[in-house]
Write an enzyme that holds these catalytic residues in place. Structure first.
Site, mmCIF file in Angstrom:
data_model
loop_
_atom_site.group_PDB
_atom_site.id
_atom_site.type_symbol
_atom_site.label_atom_id
_atom_site.label_comp_id
_atom_site.label_asym_id
_atom_site.label_seq_id
_atom_site.Cartn_x
_atom_site.Cartn_y
_atom_site.Cartn_z
ATOM 1 N N GLU A 104 53.910 70.877 -24.498
ATOM 2 C CA GLU A 104 53.178 72.053 -24.591
ATOM 3 C C GLU A 104 52.463 72.162 -25.781
ATOM 4 O O GLU A 104 52.970 72.390 -26.842
ATOM 5 C CB GLU A 104 53.752 73.241 -24.113
ATOM 6 C CG GLU A 104 52.941 74.562 -23.789
ATOM 7 C CD GLU A 104 53.546 75.622 -23.089
ATOM 8 O OE1 GLU A 104 53.146 76.551 -22.712
ATOM 9 O OE2 GLU A 104 54.858 75.660 -23.658
ATOM 10 N N LYS A 108 47.235 76.294 -17.180
ATOM 11 C CA LYS A 108 48.649 77.160 -16.729
ATOM 12 C C LYS A 108 48.414 78.524 -16.236
ATOM 13 O O LYS A 108 47.662 79.161 -16.272
ATOM 14 C CB LYS A 108 49.392 77.524 -18.093
ATOM 15 C CG LYS A 108 50.845 78.066 -17.935
ATOM 16 C CD LYS A 108 51.460 77.992 -19.045
ATOM 17 C CE LYS A 108 53.120 78.514 -19.144
ATOM 18 N NZ LYS A 108 53.440 78.549 -20.671
ATOM 19 N N CYS A 120 55.148 74.393 -18.500
ATOM 20 C CA CYS A 120 56.156 75.400 -18.839
ATOM 21 C C CYS A 120 56.806 76.316 -17.875
ATOM 22 O O CYS A 120 57.251 76.191 -17.022
ATOM 23 C CB CYS A 120 56.010 76.001 -20.156
ATOM 24 S SG CYS A 120 57.279 76.487 -21.027
#
Length: 280
Positions: free
Chosen positions: A44, A118, A155
Protein backbone atom coordinates in the site's frame (compact mmCIF):
# COMPACT_ATOMS: atom_id res chain seq x y z
CA UNK A 1 -1.28 -28.26 -20.61
CA UNK A 2 -1.27 -26.55 -17.22
CA UNK A 3 -1.92 -22.84 -16.83
CA UNK A 4 0.77 -21.86 -14.33
CA UNK A 5 1.52 -18.20 -13.65
CA UNK A 6 4.71 -17.27 -11.82
CA UNK A 7 3.73 -14.34 -9.59
CA UNK A 8 5.65 -12.09 -7.22
CA UNK A 9 5.05 -9.64 -4.40
CA UNK A 10 7.31 -7.36 -2.37
CA UNK A 11 7.11 -6.54 1.33
CA UNK A 12 9.48 -3.65 1.98
CA UNK A 13 10.96 -1.45 4.68
CA UNK A 14 10.73 2.32 4.26
CA UNK A 15 14.01 3.83 3.02
CA UNK A 16 13.40 7.44 4.06
CA UNK A 17 12.71 8.98 0.65
CA UNK A 18 10.65 8.33 -2.46
CA UNK A 19 13.49 8.04 -4.97
CA UNK A 20 15.33 5.29 -3.11
CA UNK A 21 12.05 3.52 -2.30
CA UNK A 22 11.08 3.38 -5.97
CA UNK A 23 14.60 2.35 -7.00
CA UNK A 24 14.53 -0.50 -4.47
CA UNK A 25 11.24 -1.78 -5.85
CA UNK A 26 12.59 -1.57 -9.40
CA UNK A 27 15.46 -3.84 -8.39
CA UNK A 28 13.08 -6.29 -6.70
CA UNK A 29 11.01 -6.34 -9.90
CA UNK A 30 14.07 -6.98 -12.05
CA UNK A 31 15.06 -9.85 -9.75
CA UNK A 32 11.53 -11.27 -9.93
CA UNK A 33 11.74 -11.11 -13.74
CA UNK A 34 15.08 -12.91 -13.64
CA UNK A 35 13.31 -15.63 -11.65
CA UNK A 36 10.66 -15.88 -14.36
CA UNK A 37 7.83 -13.92 -12.72
CA UNK A 38 5.19 -12.49 -15.06
CA UNK A 39 3.24 -10.37 -12.54
CA UNK A 40 4.26 -8.45 -9.42
CA UNK A 41 2.51 -6.29 -6.82
CA UNK A 42 3.78 -3.79 -4.26
CA UNK A 43 2.50 -2.75 -0.81
CA UNK A 44 0.00 0.00 0.00
CA UNK A 45 1.28 3.49 -1.03
CA UNK A 46 4.55 1.74 -1.81
CA UNK A 47 6.57 4.85 -2.73
CA UNK A 48 5.90 6.67 0.58
CA UNK A 49 5.91 6.00 4.31
CA UNK A 50 2.63 5.03 5.92
CA UNK A 51 1.94 8.66 6.82
CA UNK A 52 -1.62 7.90 8.00
CA UNK A 53 -0.24 7.26 11.48
CA UNK A 54 -0.60 11.06 11.89
CA UNK A 55 -2.97 13.73 10.62
CA UNK A 56 -0.76 16.43 9.13
CA UNK A 57 -1.36 18.46 5.98
CA UNK A 58 2.32 18.17 5.01
CA UNK A 59 1.68 14.59 3.89
CA UNK A 60 -0.46 15.63 0.96
CA UNK A 61 2.92 16.12 -0.72
CA UNK A 62 3.11 12.39 -1.37
CA UNK A 63 0.11 12.52 -3.73
CA UNK A 64 0.41 12.46 -7.51
CA UNK A 65 -1.87 11.98 -10.52
CA UNK A 66 -2.74 8.54 -11.90
CA UNK A 67 -1.83 7.60 -14.59
CA UNK A 68 0.18 10.67 -15.57
CA UNK A 69 2.22 11.13 -12.40
CA UNK A 70 5.94 10.33 -12.22
CA UNK A 71 5.65 7.03 -10.35
CA UNK A 72 3.14 5.38 -12.66
CA UNK A 73 5.01 6.61 -15.75
CA UNK A 74 8.20 5.10 -14.33
CA UNK A 75 6.42 1.83 -13.56
CA UNK A 76 5.15 1.69 -17.15
CA UNK A 77 8.76 1.82 -18.30
CA UNK A 78 9.63 -0.92 -15.81
CA UNK A 79 6.81 -3.13 -17.10
CA UNK A 80 8.09 -2.73 -20.66
CA UNK A 81 11.63 -3.51 -19.51
CA UNK A 82 10.74 -6.63 -17.51
CA UNK A 83 7.73 -7.89 -19.46
CA UNK A 84 5.73 -8.13 -16.23
CA UNK A 85 2.27 -6.99 -15.19
CA UNK A 86 2.71 -4.56 -12.26
CA UNK A 87 0.23 -3.53 -9.54
CA UNK A 88 1.28 -0.06 -8.33
CA UNK A 89 -0.38 1.33 -5.14
CA UNK A 90 0.04 5.11 -4.71
CA UNK A 91 -1.57 8.18 -3.09
CA UNK A 92 -3.61 9.69 -5.94
CA UNK A 93 -4.62 13.32 -6.43
CA UNK A 94 -7.35 13.66 -9.02
CA UNK A 95 -8.01 17.39 -8.56
CA UNK A 96 -7.69 19.97 -5.81
CA UNK A 97 -9.24 18.38 -2.70
CA UNK A 98 -9.88 15.02 -4.37
CA UNK A 99 -7.48 12.40 -3.02
CA UNK A 100 -7.68 8.59 -3.14
CA UNK A 101 -5.81 5.51 -1.98
CA UNK A 102 -5.28 3.96 -5.38
CA UNK A 103 -3.57 1.14 -7.24
CA UNK A 104 -2.73 1.43 -10.93
CA UNK A 105 -2.55 -1.77 -12.98
CA UNK A 106 -0.02 -1.86 -15.80
CA UNK A 107 0.16 -4.60 -18.43
CA UNK A 108 3.33 -6.43 -19.41
CA UNK A 109 3.88 -4.16 -22.42
CA UNK A 110 3.63 -0.99 -20.33
CA UNK A 111 0.00 -0.25 -21.16
CA UNK A 112 -1.91 1.46 -18.36
CA UNK A 113 -5.05 -0.66 -17.91
CA UNK A 114 -6.81 1.33 -15.21
CA UNK A 115 -7.00 1.90 -11.47
CA UNK A 116 -8.71 0.64 -8.34
CA UNK A 117 -9.59 3.11 -5.58
CA UNK A 118 -9.88 1.83 -2.01
CA UNK A 119 -13.54 1.75 -0.97
CA UNK A 120 -13.39 1.34 2.81
CA UNK A 121 -11.44 4.04 4.64
CA UNK A 122 -10.50 3.51 8.31
CA UNK A 123 -10.29 6.27 10.93
CA UNK A 124 -8.83 4.77 14.10
CA UNK A 125 -5.66 5.35 16.10
CA UNK A 126 -2.60 4.87 13.89
CA UNK A 127 -4.74 4.62 10.74
CA UNK A 128 -6.17 8.12 10.24
CA UNK A 129 -7.00 7.58 6.58
CA UNK A 130 -10.19 9.64 6.35
CA UNK A 131 -8.03 12.70 6.90
CA UNK A 132 -6.39 12.03 3.52
CA UNK A 133 -8.57 9.82 1.32
CA UNK A 134 -12.05 9.98 -0.17
CA UNK A 135 -13.84 6.60 -0.46
CA UNK A 136 -13.28 4.87 -3.78
CA UNK A 137 -15.82 5.59 -6.50
CA UNK A 138 -14.60 3.52 -9.44
CA UNK A 139 -16.16 0.14 -8.65
CA UNK A 140 -14.30 -3.16 -8.51
CA UNK A 141 -12.62 -3.44 -11.92
CA UNK A 142 -11.03 -6.69 -13.04
CA UNK A 143 -8.20 -6.14 -15.50
CA UNK A 144 -7.57 -8.39 -18.49
CA UNK A 145 -3.78 -8.68 -18.35
CA UNK A 146 -1.09 -10.71 -20.05
CA UNK A 147 -1.27 -13.26 -17.21
CA UNK A 148 -5.03 -13.42 -16.83
CA UNK A 149 -7.73 -11.53 -14.97
CA UNK A 150 -6.30 -9.51 -12.07
CA UNK A 151 -8.16 -7.51 -9.42
CA UNK A 152 -7.11 -5.31 -6.51
CA UNK A 153 -8.54 -4.84 -3.00
CA UNK A 154 -6.59 -2.52 -0.65
CA UNK A 155 -5.79 -3.16 3.04
CA UNK A 156 -8.86 -2.32 5.20
CA UNK A 157 -11.08 -3.42 2.31
CA UNK A 158 -10.19 -7.00 3.19
CA UNK A 159 -12.53 -6.93 6.22
CA UNK A 160 -15.54 -6.47 3.92
CA UNK A 161 -16.66 -9.57 1.97
CA UNK A 162 -18.74 -7.70 -0.59
CA UNK A 163 -15.80 -6.44 -2.64
CA UNK A 164 -14.08 -9.82 -2.68
CA UNK A 165 -17.29 -11.24 -4.17
CA UNK A 166 -17.62 -8.43 -6.73
CA UNK A 167 -14.11 -9.24 -7.96
CA UNK A 168 -14.99 -12.91 -8.24
CA UNK A 169 -18.16 -12.12 -10.15
CA UNK A 170 -16.01 -9.97 -12.44
CA UNK A 171 -13.91 -13.02 -13.31
CA UNK A 172 -10.81 -12.37 -11.19
CA UNK A 173 -8.28 -15.18 -11.09
CA UNK A 174 -5.75 -13.36 -8.91
CA UNK A 175 -6.44 -10.49 -6.50
CA UNK A 176 -3.65 -8.39 -5.05
CA UNK A 177 -4.33 -7.02 -1.55
CA UNK A 178 -1.63 -4.40 -0.78
CA UNK A 179 -1.73 -3.48 2.90
CA UNK A 180 -0.15 -1.69 5.85
CA UNK A 181 -1.27 -3.43 9.01
CA UNK A 182 0.41 -3.49 12.42
CA UNK A 183 1.23 -6.26 14.83
CA UNK A 184 -0.91 -5.18 17.76
CA UNK A 185 -4.06 -4.41 15.79
CA UNK A 186 -4.94 -7.33 13.55
CA UNK A 187 -2.12 -9.87 13.30
CA UNK A 188 -4.36 -12.78 14.26
CA UNK A 189 -6.74 -11.89 11.40
CA UNK A 190 -4.02 -11.65 8.77
CA UNK A 191 -3.74 -15.38 8.07
CA UNK A 192 -7.48 -15.92 8.53
CA UNK A 193 -9.35 -13.40 6.38
CA UNK A 194 -7.59 -13.65 3.03
CA UNK A 195 -7.49 -17.47 2.97
CA UNK A 196 -11.21 -17.45 3.85
CA UNK A 197 -11.87 -14.95 1.03
CA UNK A 198 -9.88 -17.11 -1.38
CA UNK A 199 -12.05 -20.10 -0.48
CA UNK A 200 -15.36 -18.23 -0.58
CA UNK A 201 -14.60 -16.66 -3.95
CA UNK A 202 -12.42 -19.43 -5.42
CA UNK A 203 -9.43 -17.49 -6.72
CA UNK A 204 -5.81 -16.74 -5.75
CA UNK A 205 -4.96 -13.86 -3.42
CA UNK A 206 -1.62 -12.09 -2.95
CA UNK A 207 -1.64 -10.60 0.56
CA UNK A 208 1.08 -7.95 0.96
CA UNK A 209 2.02 -6.19 4.19
CA UNK A 210 4.68 -3.63 5.01
CA UNK A 211 7.45 -4.64 7.40
CA UNK A 212 9.21 -2.76 10.22
CA UNK A 213 8.58 0.52 12.03
CA UNK A 214 8.56 3.93 10.35
CA UNK A 215 9.16 7.52 11.39
CA UNK A 216 5.59 8.77 11.83
CA UNK A 217 4.28 6.49 14.56
CA UNK A 218 4.52 3.33 16.62
CA UNK A 219 2.90 0.90 14.17
CA UNK A 220 4.95 -2.29 13.88
CA UNK A 221 4.24 -3.62 10.40
CA UNK A 222 4.67 -7.37 10.60
CA UNK A 223 5.15 -8.51 7.00
CA UNK A 224 4.21 -12.20 6.70
CA UNK A 225 3.05 -11.61 3.12
CA UNK A 226 1.90 -14.62 1.15
CA UNK A 227 0.03 -16.14 -1.78
CA UNK A 228 -3.01 -18.28 -1.01
CA UNK A 229 -4.84 -20.60 -3.40
CA UNK A 230 -8.59 -21.18 -3.94
CA UNK A 231 -8.52 -23.99 -1.38
CA UNK A 232 -7.27 -21.56 1.28
CA UNK A 233 -3.78 -23.09 1.31
CA UNK A 234 -0.60 -21.01 1.38
CA UNK A 235 1.46 -21.34 -1.79
CA UNK A 236 4.92 -21.93 -0.37
CA UNK A 237 6.07 -20.32 2.85
CA UNK A 238 4.73 -17.13 4.39
CA UNK A 239 7.30 -14.31 4.33
CA UNK A 240 9.28 -13.07 7.32
CA UNK A 241 7.58 -11.00 10.02
CA UNK A 242 10.66 -8.80 10.45
CA UNK A 243 12.63 -8.56 7.19
CA UNK A 244 12.09 -7.21 3.71
CA UNK A 245 11.39 -9.97 1.20
CA UNK A 246 10.63 -10.69 -2.44
CA UNK A 247 8.21 -13.61 -2.70
CA UNK A 248 7.94 -15.52 -6.00
CA UNK A 249 5.49 -18.40 -6.37
CA UNK A 250 3.94 -20.55 -9.12
CA UNK A 251 0.14 -20.30 -9.21
CA UNK A 252 -1.76 -23.03 -11.03
CA UNK A 253 -4.77 -21.22 -12.46
CA UNK A 254 -6.29 -24.56 -13.52
CA UNK A 255 -7.04 -25.07 -9.82
CA UNK A 256 -9.66 -22.30 -10.03
CA UNK A 257 -11.91 -24.29 -12.38
CA UNK A 258 -11.24 -27.49 -10.45
CA UNK A 259 -12.37 -25.93 -7.18
CA UNK A 260 -15.37 -24.18 -8.74
CA UNK A 261 -16.56 -27.47 -10.20
CA UNK A 262 -16.02 -29.32 -6.93
CA UNK A 263 -17.47 -26.78 -4.49
CA UNK A 264 -19.84 -24.95 -6.86
CA UNK A 265 -20.24 -21.89 -4.66
CA UNK A 266 -21.07 -19.64 -7.61
CA UNK A 267 -23.74 -22.05 -8.83
CA UNK A 268 -25.42 -22.04 -5.44
CA UNK A 269 -25.45 -18.29 -4.82
CA UNK A 270 -28.87 -16.77 -4.07
CA UNK A 271 -28.76 -13.12 -5.23
CA UNK A 272 -32.56 -13.14 -5.30
CA UNK A 273 -32.48 -13.55 -1.51
CA UNK A 274 -29.77 -11.02 -0.70
CA UNK A 275 -31.71 -7.78 -1.11
CA UNK A 276 -31.56 -6.98 2.60
CA UNK A 277 -27.75 -7.02 2.63
CA UNK A 278 -27.52 -3.65 0.92
CA UNK A 279 -30.20 -1.82 2.88
CA UNK A 280 -28.83 1.05 5.03
Amino acid sequence: MTNVVRAALVQATWTGDTESMIAKHEEHAREAARQGAKVIGFQEVFNAPYFCQVQEAEHYRWAEPVPDGPTVLRMRDLARETGMVIVVPVFEVEDSGFYYNTAAVIDADGTYLGKYRKHHIPQVKGFWEKYYFRPGNAGWPVFDTAVGKVGVYICYDRHFPEGWRQLGLGGAQLVYNPSATSRGLSAYLWQLEQPAAAVANEYFIAAINRVGQEEYGDNDFYGTSYFVNPRGQFVGDVASDKAEELVVRDLDFDLIDEVRQQWAFYRDRRPDAYEGLVQP
